[in-house]
Design a protein around this motif. Structure first.
Motif, short mmCIF file in Angstrom:
data_model
loop_
_atom_site.label_atom_id
_atom_site.label_comp_id
_atom_site.label_asym_id
_atom_site.label_seq_id
_atom_site.Cartn_x
_atom_site.Cartn_y
_atom_site.Cartn_z
N ARG A 66 1.68 1.60 -3.64
CA ARG A 66 0.50 1.97 -4.44
C ARG A 66 0.08 3.41 -4.19
O ARG A 66 -0.28 4.13 -5.12
N SER A 67 0.12 3.82 -2.93
CA SER A 67 -0.30 5.20 -2.63
C SER A 67 0.71 6.22 -3.16
O SER A 67 0.35 7.36 -3.41
N ARG A 107 -1.63 2.05 -8.67
CA ARG A 107 -2.17 0.73 -8.32
C ARG A 107 -1.37 -0.44 -8.84
O ARG A 107 -1.51 -1.55 -8.34
N THR A 108 -0.52 -0.26 -9.83
CA THR A 108 0.26 -1.37 -10.39
C THR A 108 1.59 -1.59 -9.66
O THR A 108 2.33 -2.50 -10.01
N ARG A 123 4.04 -2.38 -6.25
CA ARG A 123 4.07 -3.16 -5.01
C ARG A 123 5.50 -3.15 -4.47
O ARG A 123 6.42 -2.73 -5.16
N GLU A 171 0.83 -1.21 0.00
CA GLU A 171 0.00 0.00 0.00
C GLU A 171 0.86 1.26 0.00
O GLU A 171 0.49 2.26 -0.60
#
Length: 181
Positions: free
Chosen positions: A127-128, A132-133, A135, A124
């Motif tokens: 992602r933040s 979103r892709t 990690r 997260e």
């Protein structure tokens, strides 16, 4: 009368004992809401062609892939990976100890290891920060062999520009070397 007093004392003790876990539970939950284990960290090892970087923690660095090497109260960036399937550029020799991550890497803002309470929490952060892709990068993200069908460990190459001399949190999926372990 003493029998009644004894029964009353036993009943009172039982009631108090039943309430003790309720009083202790919030404190125990508060303690486990932060990661407390040492976490594995990596650093930049080399820069390569076409804007590539090799990251890892092999011999000569302070990285410990088995128990972690950095205390959870330390703030470091998370190594983030966007695995988009891009091929390795010419000029990089790939193998078990130096695979290709099939994407690009970047560093998040510094985060205390204690905030990384799970792989999902670390993901997260990425992602933040990047989308979103993204990690958290993992120890075994390096690929080599025909069509990148084999995976290795200890280091990998990816597209990206990271600063040298900076440690960063990196995930390992098969050892207890993450802050949340």
């Amino acid at each position: 009368m003493t029998r009644i007093k004894r029964l009353a004392a036993v009943a009172t003790a039982a009631a108090v004992a039943a309430l003790v876990p309720l009083a202790v539970a919030p404190a125990a939950q508060a303690r486990t809401s932060e990661a407390t284990h040492y976490g594995m960290t990596w650093e930049v090892l080399n820069y390569g062609p076409s804007g590539t970087v090799q990251v890892g923690g092999p011999g000569g660095t302070a990285s410990d892939a088995y128990q972690g090497d950095t205390a959870p109260w330390v703030s470091l960036p998370v190594l983030c990976l966007n695995k988009d399937g891009r091929p390795a550029p010419a000029g990089i020799s790939l193998g078990f100890y130096n695979g290709w991550a099939l994407g690009s890497v970047a560093l998040s803002r510094p985060v205390k290891g204690s905030e990384l309470t799970s792989a999902a929490a670390a993901n997260e952060v990425c992602r933040s920060t990047f989308g979103r892709t993204w990690r958290q990068a993992e120890f075994h993200d390096g690929h080599y062999g025909p069509n990148y069908s084999e995976t290795g460990g200890w280091t990998f190459w990816a597209s990206g520009s990271l600063p040298q001399g900076v440690r960063f949190w990196t995930y390992i999926n098969d050892q207890n070397a993450n802050p949340w372990n």
